[in-house]
Write a protein that holds these residues in place. Structure first.
Motif, PDB file in Angstrom:
ATOM      1  N   GLY A  80      44.676  30.714  55.212  1.00  7.02           N
ATOM      2  CA  GLY A  80      45.650  31.334  55.645  1.00  7.02           C
ATOM      3  C   GLY A  80      46.521  32.020  54.485  1.00  7.02           C
ATOM      4  N   GLN A  81      46.027  31.872  53.457  1.00  3.15           N
ATOM      5  CA  GLN A  81      46.824  32.057  52.206  1.00  3.15           C
ATOM      6  C   GLN A  81      45.897  33.148  51.645  1.00  3.15           C
ATOM      7  N   THR A  82      46.480  34.573  51.454  1.00  2.00           N
ATOM      8  CA  THR A  82      45.636  35.635  50.707  1.00  2.00           C
ATOM      9  C   THR A  82      45.419  35.122  49.056  1.00  2.00           C
ATOM     10  N   SER A  83      44.197  35.130  48.847  1.00  2.00           N
ATOM     11  CA  SER A  83      43.839  34.774  47.637  1.00  2.00           C
ATOM     12  C   SER A  83      42.892  35.574  46.641  1.00  2.00           C
ATOM     13  N   ALA A  84      42.715  36.654  47.159  1.00  2.00           N
ATOM     14  CA  ALA A  84      41.747  37.614  46.288  1.00  2.00           C
ATOM     15  C   ALA A  84      41.737  38.855  47.074  1.00  2.00           C
ATOM     16  N   VAL A  85      41.176  39.940  46.210  1.00  2.00           N
ATOM     17  CA  VAL A  85      41.165  41.069  46.736  1.00  2.00           C
ATOM     18  C   VAL A  85      39.714  41.697  46.401  1.00  2.00           C
ATOM     19  N   VAL A  86      38.897  42.531  47.231  1.00  2.00           N
ATOM     20  CA  VAL A  86      37.844  43.357  46.538  1.00  2.00           C
ATOM     21  C   VAL A  86      38.270  44.623  47.025  1.00  2.00           C
ATOM     22  N   MET A  87      38.199  45.214  45.539  1.00  2.00           N
ATOM     23  CA  MET A  87      38.618  46.635  45.532  1.00  2.00           C
ATOM     24  C   MET A  87      37.435  47.345  44.627  1.00  2.00           C
ATOM     25  N   SER A  88      37.617  48.575  44.402  1.00  2.00           N
ATOM     26  CA  SER A  88      36.487  49.451  43.764  1.00  2.00           C
ATOM     27  C   SER A  88      36.918  49.306  42.300  1.00  2.00           C
ATOM     28  N   VAL A  89      35.876  49.600  41.498  1.00  2.00           N
ATOM     29  CA  VAL A  89      35.870  49.552  40.056  1.00  2.00           C
ATOM     30  C   VAL A  89      37.113  50.701  39.644  1.00  2.00           C
ATOM     31  N   ALA A  90      36.753  51.939  40.140  1.00  2.00           N
ATOM     32  CA  ALA A  90      37.746  53.005  40.030  1.00  2.00           C
ATOM     33  C   ALA A  90      39.207  52.747  40.304  1.00  2.00           C
ATOM     34  N   ASP A  91      39.400  51.899  41.334  1.00  2.00           N
ATOM     35  CA  ASP A  91      40.652  51.526  41.743  1.00  2.00           C
ATOM     36  C   ASP A  91      41.388  50.635  40.414  1.00  2.00           C
ATOM     37  N   LEU A  92      40.744  49.809  40.195  1.00  2.00           N
ATOM     38  CA  LEU A  92      41.107  48.883  39.017  1.00  2.00           C
ATOM     39  C   LEU A  92      41.310  49.489  37.607  1.00  2.00           C
ATOM     40  N   GLU A  93      40.318  50.459  37.490  1.00  2.00           N
ATOM     41  CA  GLU A  93      40.618  51.192  36.233  1.00  2.00           C
ATOM     42  C   GLU A  93      41.876  52.174  36.215  1.00  2.00           C
ATOM     43  N   ASP A  94      42.301  52.577  37.547  1.00  2.00           N
ATOM     44  CA  ASP A  94      43.296  53.623  37.640  1.00  2.00           C
ATOM     45  C   ASP A  94      44.599  52.653  37.568  1.00  2.00           C
ATOM     46  N   GLU A  98      44.991  49.792  35.742  1.00  2.00           N
ATOM     47  CA  GLU A  98      44.917  49.277  34.432  1.00  2.00           C
ATOM     48  C   GLU A  98      45.394  50.417  33.379  1.00  2.00           C
ATOM     49  N   ASP A  99      45.054  51.662  33.890  1.00  2.00           N
ATOM     50  CA  ASP A  99      45.533  52.938  32.984  1.00  2.00           C
ATOM     51  C   ASP A  99      46.967  53.049  33.249  1.00  2.00           C
ATOM     52  N   THR A 100      47.395  53.050  34.483  1.00  2.00           N
ATOM     53  CA  THR A 100      48.852  52.901  35.003  1.00  2.00           C
ATOM     54  C   THR A 100      49.713  52.055  34.159  1.00  2.00           C
ATOM     55  N   ILE A 101      49.348  50.879  34.194  1.00  2.00           N
ATOM     56  CA  ILE A 101      49.898  50.001  33.315  1.00  2.00           C
ATOM     57  C   ILE A 101      49.964  50.130  32.023  1.00  2.00           C
ATOM     58  N   ALA A 102      49.064  50.547  31.441  1.00  2.00           N
ATOM     59  CA  ALA A 102      48.832  50.620  29.993  1.00  2.00           C
ATOM     60  C   ALA A 102      49.946  52.040  29.638  1.00  2.00           C
TER      61      ALA A 102
END
Length: 81
Positions: free
Chosen positions: A33-47, A49-53
């Motif tokens: 019942g606790q959200t613990s992970a997410v599956v997302m595209s590498v492109a989304d992750l890179e986007d 990370e770029d935004t954070i940087a």
């Protein structure tokens, strides 16, 4: 946004990954019942990370903190130009 229990996600992991890759759909996985992970595209992750940087850079600049830079001549030397 799709939320799926881990027991169900195991059964359809391939389609979850394909949906993330092709449609950039995020699937949140819950465990007991606790959200613990997410599956997302590498492109989304890179986007993300770029935004954070970029935001971290802007924050440092706004605070007046020094930003490490490399002289253009050094960059050219390292690239063999």
């Amino acid at each position: 946004m799709t939320v799926m229990p881990i027991s169900e996600a195991r059964k359809v992991f391939g389609p979850i990954v394909r949906a993330a890759t092709v449609q950039r759909e995020r699937t949140y996985i819950s465990d007991h019942g606790q959200t613990s992970a997410v599956v997302m595209s590498v492109a989304d992750l890179e986007d993300l990370e770029d935004t954070i940087a970029v935001l971290e850079h802007e924050l440092r600049r706004a605070r007046g903190e020094t930003i490490d830079t490399v002289p253009l001549a050094e960059v050219k030397k390292q690239l063999g130009l």
